[in-house]
Design a protein around this motif. Structure first.
Motif, mmCIF file in Angstrom:
data_model
loop_
_atom_site.group_PDB
_atom_site.id
_atom_site.type_symbol
_atom_site.label_atom_id
_atom_site.label_comp_id
_atom_site.label_asym_id
_atom_site.label_seq_id
_atom_site.Cartn_x
_atom_site.Cartn_y
_atom_site.Cartn_z
ATOM 1 N N TYR A 39 48.893 28.329 28.445
ATOM 2 C CA TYR A 39 48.253 29.516 27.871
ATOM 3 C C TYR A 39 47.809 30.458 29.000
ATOM 4 N N LYS A 40 48.803 30.873 29.788
ATOM 5 C CA LYS A 40 48.512 31.647 30.990
ATOM 6 C C LYS A 40 47.845 32.983 30.693
ATOM 7 N N LYS A 41 48.140 33.595 29.545
ATOM 8 C CA LYS A 41 47.506 34.869 29.207
ATOM 9 C C LYS A 41 45.999 34.708 29.127
ATOM 10 N N GLN A 42 45.543 33.650 28.476
ATOM 11 C CA GLN A 42 44.111 33.415 28.347
ATOM 12 C C GLN A 42 43.477 33.009 29.685
ATOM 13 N N LEU A 43 44.211 32.268 30.503
ATOM 14 C CA LEU A 43 43.667 31.871 31.805
ATOM 15 C C LEU A 43 43.549 33.072 32.741
ATOM 16 N N LYS A 44 44.507 33.979 32.673
ATOM 17 C CA LYS A 44 44.399 35.200 33.478
ATOM 18 C C LYS A 44 43.219 36.046 33.001
ATOM 19 N N MET A 45 43.014 36.083 31.686
ATOM 20 C CA MET A 45 41.865 36.807 31.144
ATOM 21 C C MET A 45 40.566 36.178 31.641
ATOM 22 N N LEU A 46 40.534 34.851 31.703
ATOM 23 C CA LEU A 46 39.356 34.153 32.212
ATOM 24 C C LEU A 46 39.065 34.555 33.654
ATOM 25 N N ILE A 47 40.087 34.567 34.472
ATOM 26 C CA ILE A 47 39.915 34.924 35.885
ATOM 27 C C ILE A 47 39.390 36.354 36.021
ATOM 28 N N ASP A 48 39.934 37.279 35.237
ATOM 29 C CA ASP A 48 39.499 38.680 35.299
ATOM 30 C C ASP A 48 38.072 38.849 34.778
ATOM 31 N N ALA A 49 37.740 38.153 33.684
ATOM 32 C CA ALA A 49 36.398 38.261 33.120
ATOM 33 C C ALA A 49 35.361 37.650 34.052
ATOM 34 N N ALA A 50 35.705 36.562 34.719
ATOM 35 C CA ALA A 50 34.787 35.935 35.666
ATOM 36 C C ALA A 50 34.492 36.863 36.834
ATOM 37 N N ASP A 51 35.503 37.625 37.245
ATOM 38 C CA ASP A 51 35.301 38.609 38.306
ATOM 39 C C ASP A 51 34.335 39.696 37.845
ATOM 40 N N ARG A 52 34.495 40.151 36.611
ATOM 41 C CA ARG A 52 33.588 41.161 36.051
ATOM 42 C C ARG A 52 32.152 40.645 35.958
ATOM 43 N N ALA A 53 32.012 39.384 35.510
ATOM 44 C CA ALA A 53 30.676 38.829 35.272
ATOM 45 C C ALA A 53 30.054 38.232 36.530
ATOM 46 N N ASP A 54 30.809 38.240 37.623
ATOM 47 C CA ASP A 54 30.345 37.688 38.897
ATOM 48 C C ASP A 54 29.966 36.214 38.758
ATOM 49 N N VAL A 55 30.888 35.426 38.191
ATOM 50 C CA VAL A 55 30.700 33.983 38.103
ATOM 51 C C VAL A 55 31.919 33.295 38.693
ATOM 52 N N ASP A 56 31.810 32.001 38.909
ATOM 53 C CA ASP A 56 32.903 31.228 39.488
ATOM 54 C C ASP A 56 33.764 30.592 38.394
ATOM 55 N N VAL A 57 34.987 30.256 38.785
ATOM 56 C CA VAL A 57 35.932 29.600 37.872
ATOM 57 C C VAL A 57 36.515 28.371 38.566
ATOM 58 N N LEU A 58 36.566 27.256 37.835
ATOM 59 C CA LEU A 58 37.260 26.057 38.292
ATOM 60 C C LEU A 58 38.378 25.756 37.295
ATOM 61 N N ILE A 59 39.618 25.687 37.772
ATOM 62 C CA ILE A 59 40.761 25.330 36.940
ATOM 63 C C ILE A 59 41.352 24.040 37.497
ATOM 64 N N ALA A 60 41.307 22.987 36.686
ATOM 65 C CA ALA A 60 41.785 21.677 37.147
ATOM 66 C C ALA A 60 42.816 21.137 36.172
ATOM 67 N N GLY A 61 43.926 20.662 36.711
ATOM 68 C CA GLY A 61 44.970 20.084 35.885
ATOM 69 C C GLY A 61 46.348 20.491 36.348
ATOM 70 N N ASN A 62 47.342 19.842 35.779
ATOM 71 C CA ASN A 62 48.732 20.166 36.054
ATOM 72 C C ASN A 62 49.301 20.863 34.828
ATOM 73 N N GLY A 63 50.475 21.451 34.933
ATOM 74 C CA GLY A 63 51.067 22.087 33.771
ATOM 75 C C GLY A 63 52.074 23.148 34.142
ATOM 76 N N ILE A 64 52.772 23.656 33.130
ATOM 77 C CA ILE A 64 53.881 24.572 33.363
ATOM 78 C C ILE A 64 53.441 25.915 33.932
ATOM 79 N N ASP A 65 52.164 26.288 33.744
ATOM 80 C CA ASP A 65 51.698 27.590 34.224
ATOM 81 C C ASP A 65 50.869 27.499 35.504
#
Length: 372
Positions: free
Chosen positions: A208-234
């Protein structure tokens, strides 16, 4: 008496739990496909379980490209089933169910069959605009109907799976709902994060790369950190998308039993927003629901899903539109700055205690104590 688990992947925590329970009842073996995409070192299995690892490298998320590998796996798995001659088979995924159906044709007395569904393939559920897509949907449904003809018990991790898809194939009395709660022992090392910048985590299969990219962009706006852990096609695309962003950590593949507690110890909130155009997303209940509530962490989830209904009804977090960066940013700011986190923690604890593994395990135990 013996039970064989047949799974088309390295056993994940949910299946290891099932194997552990079965092993307390019968002699247990597991046949699994190592596709070369998951960590298999130190794979934790209960004492006494026979482990049959079939190594066939294959692309994840691209079924047409792994037809040859699938056939090679099935041939080897079929031989192992004949050798083991189990009185019970616990199987997952449609292609593996069809393999068990073929095996059952060779037996005068077929084994007791348990079929577990944690996801329904999107091609089987979603309407298609193309003739080929609709034909594929009909074909998958036909194959499932054939395989389901030998199933004695259907296990679902969301009750909606039966309501939406399986009710014409098997009775409700033969269907068992088991929440996908983790074994608490895997979280013995968990410690709630109590300092540092607010961090939202996505832990699991990276898709679900569209939603993960949205998460990364929103975290930048809100000035918070993001941790993405796992394997997968995206995973690689998400790595490239977040390259150079200091507030984003990409952990990659992890060993569940060894690392899951520490991963959750590093976050303040759990991200579980997926593409709701996919019907399976609307009716599935991911394991993050139970992992997050065990750790008493709030969830951010997609609106118009069964998961959102549970989260909102029980006060476990916030539901947003799956494509709204504004709603996601607002949710992050709300959780980062608001004092009602204590209320969410209490709600999470109450919800988890009703759905914890130990509270539902007796249902599974009774399934394995079947009568001939």
């Amino acid at each position: 008496m013996s039970i064989v688990f047949l799974v088309p992947y390295v056993p994940i925590p949910r299946m290891v739990k099932r194997i552990n329970t079965a092993n307390s009842v019968e002699n247990t073996s597991v046949i699994f496909w190592d596709r070369g995409t998951d960590k298999t070192s130190n794979l934790s299995m209960p004492t006494g379980v026979k482990k049959h690892q079939i190594i066939e490298n294959a692309n994840e998320g691209e079924p047409l490209k792994r037809v040859g590998a699938t056939l090679r796996f099935c041939k080897k798995a079929f031989s192992l089933l004949k050798k083991e001659a189990p009185s019970c088979i616990h199987v997952t995924k449609t292609d593996m169910l069809l393999l068990v159906w073929l095996y059952s044709l060779t037996k005068k007395k077929r084994p007791y069959i348990i079929y577990e569904v944690s996801d329904i393939h999107s091609l089987a559920l979603n309407k298609s605009k193309s003739i080929s897509g609709n034909l594929m949907k009909m074909f998958i449904y036909l194959l499932e109907r054939i395989g389901m003809s030998i199933v004695d018990r259907l296990i679902v991790t969301s009750e909606s799976f039966w309501k939406v898809y399986y009710q014409k194939m098997i009775s409700k009395d033969s269907t068992v709902f088991l929440p996908n709660a983790p074994e608490e022992a895997s979280f013995n090392g968990y410690k709630a994060k109590d300092k540092g910048r607010f961090c939202i985590g996505f832990i699991g299969k990276v898709r679900y790369k569209k939603q993960l990219k949205m998460l990364i962009d929103a975290a930048d706006r809100a000035d918070v950190d993001v941790l993405i852990a796992g394997n997968g096609i995206d995973l690689n695309e998400i790595k490239n998308y977040s390259a150079g962003m200091e507030n984003v950590t990409i952990h990659g593949a992890y060993n569940y039993n060894k690392e899951i507690a520490q991963l959750y110890s590093n976050i303040d909130c759990v991200f579980s927003v997926y593409d709701t155009n996919i019907q399976n997303v609307r009716i599935a209940l991911p394991n993050r629901l139970y992992e997050a509530t065990l750790c008493e962490l709030p969830l951010i989830v997609s609106k118009n899903t069964e998961l959102a209904d549970i989260v909102e009804d029980n006060g476990l977090g916030i539901a947003i539109k799956d494509d709204s960066i504004d709603e996601l940013t607002e949710a992050l700011l709300s959780l980062r700055d608001n004092s009602y986190m204590a209320t969410i923690k209490r709600n999470c604890k109450a919800f988890y205690n009703k759905n914890k593994y130990e509270a539902t395990n007796e249902r599974l135990y009774n399934i394995y104590k079947y009568k001939d």
